[in-house]
Scaffold this active site. Structure first.
Site, short mmCIF file in Angstrom:
data_model
loop_
_atom_site.label_atom_id
_atom_site.label_comp_id
_atom_site.label_asym_id
_atom_site.label_seq_id
_atom_site.Cartn_x
_atom_site.Cartn_y
_atom_site.Cartn_z
N GLU A 1 10.13 102.14 0.73
CA GLU A 1 10.85 102.19 -0.54
C GLU A 1 10.63 103.53 -1.24
O GLU A 1 11.56 104.19 -1.70
CB GLU A 1 10.35 101.06 -1.47
CG GLU A 1 10.70 99.66 -1.03
CD GLU A 1 9.69 99.06 -0.05
OE1 GLU A 1 8.88 99.82 0.54
OE2 GLU A 1 9.73 97.84 0.15
N LYS B 1 7.29 94.16 6.94
CA LYS B 1 7.64 95.58 7.08
C LYS B 1 8.06 95.87 8.52
O LYS B 1 9.05 96.56 8.77
CB LYS B 1 6.44 96.48 6.74
CG LYS B 1 6.01 96.45 5.28
CD LYS B 1 4.85 97.42 5.08
CE LYS B 1 4.19 97.24 3.74
NZ LYS B 1 2.99 98.05 3.55
N ARG C 1 -3.69 98.16 -5.60
CA ARG C 1 -3.57 97.36 -6.83
C ARG C 1 -4.71 97.62 -7.80
O ARG C 1 -4.73 97.06 -8.90
CB ARG C 1 -3.46 95.88 -6.47
CG ARG C 1 -4.54 95.38 -5.53
CD ARG C 1 -4.17 94.04 -4.90
NE ARG C 1 -5.13 93.60 -3.89
CZ ARG C 1 -5.09 93.95 -2.61
NH1 ARG C 1 -4.16 94.79 -2.19
NH2 ARG C 1 -5.99 93.49 -1.75
N LYS D 1 -0.15 105.91 -1.98
CA LYS D 1 -1.46 106.14 -1.35
C LYS D 1 -1.26 106.57 0.10
O LYS D 1 -1.88 107.52 0.57
CB LYS D 1 -2.29 104.86 -1.44
CG LYS D 1 -3.68 104.99 -0.90
CD LYS D 1 -4.47 103.70 -1.06
CE LYS D 1 -5.70 103.74 -0.20
NZ LYS D 1 -6.42 102.47 -0.16
N HIS E 1 11.45 78.84 -24.75
CA HIS E 1 12.85 78.42 -24.80
C HIS E 1 13.48 78.40 -23.42
O HIS E 1 14.70 78.44 -23.28
CB HIS E 1 13.62 79.34 -25.75
CG HIS E 1 13.06 79.26 -27.14
ND1 HIS E 1 13.45 78.30 -28.05
CD2 HIS E 1 12.07 79.97 -27.73
CE1 HIS E 1 12.75 78.45 -29.16
NE2 HIS E 1 11.90 79.45 -29.00
N GLU F 1 -2.06 89.36 -4.02
CA GLU F 1 -2.26 90.24 -2.86
C GLU F 1 -3.75 90.29 -2.50
O GLU F 1 -4.12 90.48 -1.35
CB GLU F 1 -1.73 91.65 -3.14
CG GLU F 1 -1.55 92.47 -1.87
CD GLU F 1 -0.76 93.76 -2.09
OE1 GLU F 1 0.36 93.89 -1.55
OE2 GLU F 1 -1.26 94.65 -2.81
O1 F6P Z 1 2.94 96.66 0.90
C1 F6P Z 1 1.90 96.44 0.01
C2 F6P Z 1 1.29 97.73 -0.45
O2 F6P Z 1 0.56 98.30 0.57
C3 F6P Z 1 0.43 97.53 -1.67
O3 F6P Z 1 -0.83 97.10 -1.36
C4 F6P Z 1 0.50 98.86 -2.30
O4 F6P Z 1 0.12 98.83 -3.65
C5 F6P Z 1 1.96 99.19 -2.12
O5 F6P Z 1 2.28 98.65 -0.86
C6 F6P Z 1 2.30 100.63 -2.15
O6 F6P Z 1 1.60 101.35 -1.18
P1 F6P Z 1 1.54 102.92 -1.22
O7 F6P Z 1 0.85 103.34 -2.48
O8 F6P Z 1 0.78 103.33 0.00
O9 F6P Z 1 2.96 103.44 -1.19
#
Ligand code: F6P
Length: 545
Positions: A210, A510, A266, A204, A382, A351
């Protein structure tokens, strides 16, 4: 507003004091109609909450709490597109993403034209790929799609994609990469042919560390293998609310699919973030998913609280957390296809509602979201069910199963369902000392040994659970299931008085990571860090070298 000082809260507290010593065994013995009275069904989903520690008077009291919290007003505000995500100054309109008709939320603010246009573009893109007509830089058809995203840009499509893998396109591979750890991306790249691979960068914000690092590594791999930076345009698409950042990355305008600031990460499965899923299952099945969710939205919006699945589910959660003192909630799918559902719910619930400050900025006067955890139920039996049965902790459970299977091996489904139903019954009713003694006395065990073993054979029971029994796990049902939990989260957030749609708690880590990163290579930068971090860095440097 402090909900714990309300008359409704106090009435529930008084009810709890008089009622909670009653064991589930006794509740069932007293009322043979309990299972039907404490169950709801909707669109092929049976929600049996009769094994919760409630009686017929509990729900009306809890419903009064929802009224006190002005749930209907908040629901209207959300569906009207008001900026109920106050700390981010945003509307909350993920429900628009599954609507079949507009205008919505209103004629003056109608988001449906852009929603529908994006859906159509996604469907055309997915159809072309599924037909083998999307060509890579060298003219070969795309055969593998890699969704690079994390959190909401990964968990939803991955979870549903796995749930519906029986209808996945047979010749297209759809993969998900989320982890910074190269151990996820590197082995996957080894299996892929750059000439036939498409990367979807799902973010988004288009800044998530990452995702951006994995996307850059994928881009480097592609360019190195195809020998031309121009190849990026044929092998990357973006799903983002920040299209300009995707263009900068080298992604073509017609391969950028938008989402909007009124879609929380989410809650974004239904948006362009679902493109990998749509490619896997096809636009028709994706439309069924949306239809199932839309039906749940309408049910949520129009059904009185005491017959409303998300509301009742939320109220039971409030009862368990705030009145019985539960601190966790186990999610136990008896369905391999729902393997990723507990992880998906962890983000959705924790979250959203893992907060201790209210929407008004004041500390909450009560506990909010319990710890959500879980695992495939049959595997869990189990592993950790021992603690659920005899660990002495209150752990409410959500059992989830589907009656019909897409993989009907002889005898498997019946045994799976029997185990699911057995566990919720065993947790609820347990086994008394008398029952255990009478069982043991039917063996040839000497009396002294029997007495020694006896305490270990007692099951206290009274462990509350709900069972969500689906007629089958198809696209429509899973759409409804996810929307059910989304609205549950919303209702609980309203009652706790918090904003379910921001996530400030993820920011600190972060920021700290970005200050630590340069200190790995430059020891001088570590000096201002705490001594534990300095030690971890020193050890890392030694072994990196
Ligand atoms: O760090 C949490 C978060 O902002 C989540 O709320 C979100 O789903 C995820 O990181 C990924 O964010 P983005 O879609 O902006 O990469």
């Amino acid at each position: 507003m402090n909900i714990t000082t309300s008359a409704a809260w106090k009435a529930i507290e008084a009810h709890r004091q008089s009622f909670s010593p009653v064991h589930l065994r006794e509740m069932f013995a007293r009322d043979p109609g309990r299972a039907t009275a404490l169950s709801l069904s909707f669109d092929g989903i049976l929600f049996d909450f009769s094994k919760q520690r409630i009686d017929s008077t509990t729900l009306p009291l809890l419903a009064a709490l929802a009224k006190e919290a002005r749930l209907d007003e908040w629901t209207k505000r959300m569906f009207d597109g008001e900026k109920i995500n106050a700390s981010e100054d945003r509307s909350v309109l993920h429900v628009a993403l599954r609507r079949s008709h507009g205008p919505f939320p209103g004629a003056d603010l109608d988001v449906m034209p852009e929603v529908v246009a994006t859906r159509q573009r996604m469907a055309a893109f997915a159809d072309t790929l599924r037909a083998g007509q999307a060509l890579g830089f060298t003219g070969m058809p795309i055969r593998n799609v890699v969704n690079i995203g994390i959190g909401g840009s990964d968990l939803g499509p991955k979870m549903v994609g796995y749930a519906l893998r029986s209808i996945s396109h047979p010749a297209l591979g759809v993969h998900y990469v989320s982890n910074l750890d190269g151990a996820q991306l590197a082995p996957l790249l080894q299996t892929l042919d750059p000439r036939t691979t498409l990367f979807l960068v799902a973010s988004k914000t288009f800044t998530t560390q990452e995702t951006m690092l994995n996307a850059q590594t994928a881009r480097d791999w592609l360019v190195a293998n195809l020998g031309d930076a121009a190849a990026v345009a044929s092998h990357f698409a973006a799903l983002t609310a920040k299209p300009e950042r995707a263009f900068e990355f080298g992604i073509r305008e017609d391969a950028v699919f938008p989402l909007w600031d009124w879609v929380g990460g989410r809650f974004s499965l239904w948006s362009a973030v679902g493109l990998a899923l749509m490619i896997a299952i096809g636009p028709h099945a994706f439309a069924d998913l949306l239809a199932g969710a839309e039906r749940m939205d309408e049910h949520f919006r129009s059904t009185p609280h005491e017959r409303n699945l998300p509301v009742v589910m939320a109220l039971i959660g409030i009862w368990n957390t705030n009145f019985l003192g539960a601190t966790s909630n186990a999610v136990l799918p008896y369905n391999e296809s729902l393997k990723y559902f507990p992880s998906f719910l962890q983000q959705l619930e924790m979250e959203s509602n893992g907060k201790s400050v209210g929407i008004d900025g004041q500390p909450l006067a009560c506990a909010s979201n319990p710890i959500v955890w879980g695992e495939l139920g049959n595997n869990g039996q189990h592993a950790f069910f021992q603690l659920l049965h005899q660990g002495g902790r209150l752990v409410p459970c959500d059992f989830i199963a589907a009656v019909r299977s897409d993989y009907p091996l002889p005898g498997h489904q019946e045994a799976l369902l029997a185990n699911c139903f057995a566990q919720s019954a065993a947790l609820a009713f347990g086994k008394t000392g008398e029952e255990a003694r009478s069982e043991l006395s039917r063996t040839s065990m000497p009396l002294a040994a029997l007495e020694e073993l006896l305490p270990h054979k007692v099951f206290p029971g009274n462990q509350p659970s709900s069972t969500l029994l689906l007629s089958r796990l198809d696209a429509q049902t899973i759409g409804a299931l996810v929307a059910l939990y989304e609205h549950k989260v919303f209702v609980q957030g309203v009652i706790w008085g918090l904003n379910s749609f921001d996530q400030w708690g993820v920011e600190l880590g972060k920021a700290v990571a970005s200050s630590i990163l340069p200190a790995i290579a430059q020891p001088a930068l570590a000096e201002k860090l705490d001594v534990s971090t300095q030690q971890l860095l020193a050890f890392s440097r030694q072994h990196l070298a």
